[in-house]
Design an enzyme around this catalytic site. Structure first.
Site, PDB file in Angstrom:
ATOM      1  N   ARG A 218      34.078 -26.350  32.706  1.00  0.00           N
ATOM      2  CA  ARG A 218      34.672 -24.963  32.640  1.00  0.00           C
ATOM      3  C   ARG A 218      36.179 -25.267  32.778  1.00  0.00           C
ATOM      4  NH1 ARG A 218      30.480 -21.239  36.252  1.00  0.00           N
ATOM      5  NH2 ARG A 218      29.485 -20.361  34.344  1.00  0.00           N
TER       6      ARG A 218
ATOM      7  N   GLY B 296      25.147 -15.118  32.232  1.00  0.00           N
ATOM      8  CA  GLY B 296      24.986 -13.702  32.407  1.00  0.00           C
ATOM      9  C   GLY B 296      25.609 -12.896  31.303  1.00  0.00           C
TER      10      GLY B 296
ATOM     11  N   LYS C 294       9.521 -15.382  30.568  1.00  0.00           N
ATOM     12  CA  LYS C 294       9.102 -14.203  30.936  1.00  0.00           C
ATOM     13  C   LYS C 294       9.690 -13.268  30.000  1.00  0.00           C
ATOM     14  CE  LYS C 294       7.833 -14.592  35.633  1.00  0.00           C
ATOM     15  NZ  LYS C 294       8.078 -14.232  37.172  1.00  0.00           N
TER      16      LYS C 294
ATOM     17  N   GLY D  76      21.334 -20.554  30.164  1.00  0.00           N
ATOM     18  CA  GLY D  76      21.299 -21.838  30.950  1.00  0.00           C
ATOM     19  C   GLY D  76      20.373 -22.672  30.545  1.00  0.00           C
TER      20      GLY D  76
HETATM   21  P1  ADP Z   1      17.650 -19.264  29.557  1.00  0.00           P
HETATM   22  O1  ADP Z   1      17.917 -19.849  30.920  1.00  0.00           O
HETATM   23  O2  ADP Z   1      18.018 -20.253  28.307  1.00  0.00           O
HETATM   24  O3  ADP Z   1      17.744 -17.789  29.280  1.00  0.00           O
HETATM   25  P2  ADP Z   1      14.737 -18.788  30.619  1.00  0.00           P
HETATM   26  O4  ADP Z   1      15.313 -19.001  31.847  1.00  0.00           O
HETATM   27  O5  ADP Z   1      14.578 -17.344  29.987  1.00  0.00           O
HETATM   28  O6  ADP Z   1      16.014 -19.390  29.429  1.00  0.00           O
HETATM   29  O7  ADP Z   1      13.543 -19.846  30.362  1.00  0.00           O
HETATM   30  C1  ADP Z   1      13.597 -21.136  30.490  1.00  0.00           C
HETATM   31  C2  ADP Z   1      12.387 -21.606  31.269  1.00  0.00           C
HETATM   32  O8  ADP Z   1      11.172 -21.076  30.227  1.00  0.00           O
HETATM   33  C3  ADP Z   1      12.162 -23.065  31.254  1.00  0.00           C
HETATM   34  O9  ADP Z   1      12.005 -23.332  32.753  1.00  0.00           O
HETATM   35  C4  ADP Z   1      10.928 -23.449  30.538  1.00  0.00           C
HETATM   36  O10 ADP Z   1      10.077 -24.413  31.249  1.00  0.00           O
HETATM   37  C5  ADP Z   1       9.823 -22.167  30.797  1.00  0.00           C
HETATM   38  N1  ADP Z   1       8.964 -22.255  29.825  1.00  0.00           N
HETATM   39  C6  ADP Z   1       9.034 -22.148  28.241  1.00  0.00           C
HETATM   40  N2  ADP Z   1       7.760 -21.950  27.703  1.00  0.00           N
HETATM   41  C7  ADP Z   1       6.848 -22.002  28.643  1.00  0.00           C
HETATM   42  C8  ADP Z   1       5.455 -21.875  28.660  1.00  0.00           C
HETATM   43  N3  ADP Z   1       4.970 -22.094  27.553  1.00  0.00           N
HETATM   44  N4  ADP Z   1       4.846 -21.911  30.044  1.00  0.00           N
HETATM   45  C9  ADP Z   1       5.640 -22.007  31.120  1.00  0.00           C
HETATM   46  N5  ADP Z   1       7.012 -22.001  31.139  1.00  0.00           N
HETATM   47  C10 ADP Z   1       7.553 -22.134  29.902  1.00  0.00           C
END
Ligand code: ADP
Ligand code: MG
Length: 396
Positions: free
Chosen positions: A36, A377, A197, A354
């Site tokens: 950063r 965010g 999710k 992230g």
């Molecule tokens: P970002 O931080 O890029 O916005 P998220 O936090 O929404 O992404 O999602 C990342 C998480 O989703 C990771 O920890 C990954 O392990 C989890 N994940 C992805 N696919 C699956 C799955 N099929 N079952 C369980 N967890 C999953």
């Protein structure tokens, strides 16, 4: 929306208040990742070269409006001086006598860092008095902290209304890249949304279906969409109470002419751990005691075909549990294809989030994307179609 850049300002002999994000990780009194800090170099270098005095404004941690010595920005000085290649002065407070005295001592081309803005409660409450105290220190406001722009704080929002304001180089690059991906993109546009999710990405999905031509859903949230289509997903992560919401998103997509792509095959395992025994099955054939942990090879082919037909890609969220091999395979393969198309000049690719940034780094292709946002965010809120107060305040 239009905003000024450094090019529109005359910095000669002026004091520029430059809001930066140097909220870097620190361990045992040392900065462990200076990414950063390195990103603010172009803006600081430019202002110095044009005879301006640079006063850096930043927050650090969450001191909640009180002076917390462990959250002093002083710890960043060695890393700042190394990155900028010049001494950096420091003031014990971001307003009042210590700040005024330190600013008065600056010569053109010199750099000063002010103490953590969040030591004042007025920072997070966007207090006009604190903003006025900051504005009194200089003549030009530069915001180079896109990653803090989703918050209306005194040093990101209120201050911008009190003096001539512009975007720094990093903010400018981020806004241009994001506009090229969702504001006025070359079509067709594909979006990949993955991750754990649906519930954390509802607004994002709702906004994207109205803006993109193809929405590829992966990761845990794809399971929820499979459930919404009446498909059993065994012991997989899935939000069954979100099935109705998923159906509403699919209906909205249909109305908007956006195709939704779900996995056609999946990699399943009985344990969530690296190297767990796994196999590939059709998306509707997950055994009752197994978990879907990645998209399968046919799904990867489907995704890369969509990429090849598109001119623009926006990506948030991994396609599988990328932290544990072999469940990073689909994310890696899709990322490599996006990188290859981008290198060939066929695709504008923008990614953020992230875990997404971590996954693309792990795949070794982050440098090949057109733009990788590390804004967290702020990037997600922008993908949700929200107006970011720190950006809006720069508007003419
Ligand atoms: P970002 O931080 O890029 O916005 P998220 O936090 O929404 O992404 O999602 C990342 C998480 O989703 C990771 O920890 C990954 O392990 C989890 N994940 C992805 N696919 C699956 C799955 N099929 N079952 C369980 N967890 C999953
Ligand atoms: Mg995450």
């Amino acid at each position: 929306m239009s905003w000024k850049t450094l090019d529109d300002m005359d910095f000669k002999g002026k004091t520029a208040l430059v809001r930066v994000d140097i909220n870097v990780p620190v361990e045992a009194g040392r900065v462990t990742d200076a990414t950063r800090i390195e990103k603010i170099v172009p803006t600081v270098r430019d202002i110095r070269a044009r005879g301006g005095k640079v006063v850096l404004l930043a927050h650090f941690g969450r001191p909640k409006g009180k002076v917390v010595p462990e959250m002093s920005l002083r710890v960043t000085l060695p890393a700042l001086e190394a990155a900028l290649g010049t001494p950096v002065a420091f003031a014990e407070d971001c307003v009042g006598a210590p700040a005024k005295k330190a600013v008065a001592a600056l010569a053109p081309g010199e750099v000063l860092l002010l103490e953590n803005t969040r030591f004042h409660a007025g920072e997070e409450s966007n207090d006009p008095t604190l903003a006025a105290g900051l504005a009194a220190l200089g003549q030009i406001y530069v915001n180079d902290a896109f990653s803090a722009a989703h918050r209306a704080h005194a040093s990101t929002e209120a201050i911008a209304h009190l003096m001539p304001a512009c975007a720094g180089r990093l903010m400018e690059a981020e806004l241009k890249a994001l506009d090229a991906a969702l504001g006025d993109p070359e079509r067709p546009v594909a979006a990949v949304v993955g991750g754990a999710k649906v519930s954390t990405k509802l607004d994002l999905l709702g906004n994207l279906v109205e803006k993109v031509d193809h929405l590829i859903i992966g990761g845990g949230m794809a399971n929820t969409f499979l459930v919404a289509r009446g498909i059993e997903v065994g012991a997989s992560l899935a939000e069954r109470d979100m099935a109705e919401t998923a159906r509403a998103i699919m209906a909205k997509a249909k109305e908007a002419g956006c195709s939704i792509e779900l996995p056609v095959d999946v990699v399943v395992a009985r344990e969530f751990r690296a190297g767990a025994a796994s196999r590939t099955v059709a998306a509707d054939a997950c055994p009752a005691d197994a978990m879907i942990l990645d998209a399968g090879p046919d799904t990867v082919d489907m995704i890369t075909e969509v990429f090849a037909r598109c001119r623009t890609l926006i990506w948030n969220g991994p396609l599988g549990a990328f932290e544990i091999t072999p469940f990073d395979a689909a994310t890696n393969a899709a990322a490599r294809k996006a990188a290859e198309l981008t290198r060939g000049g066929r695709l504008v690719s923008v990614a953020g989030g992230g875990d997404t940034v971590a996954a693309l780094n792990k795949a070794g292709v982050a440098g090949d994307f057109t733009f990788i946002s590390t804004a967290g965010g702020a990037f997600l809120e922008w993908m949700e179609g929200k107006t970011l107060p720190g950006v809006a305040a720069l508007g003419a």
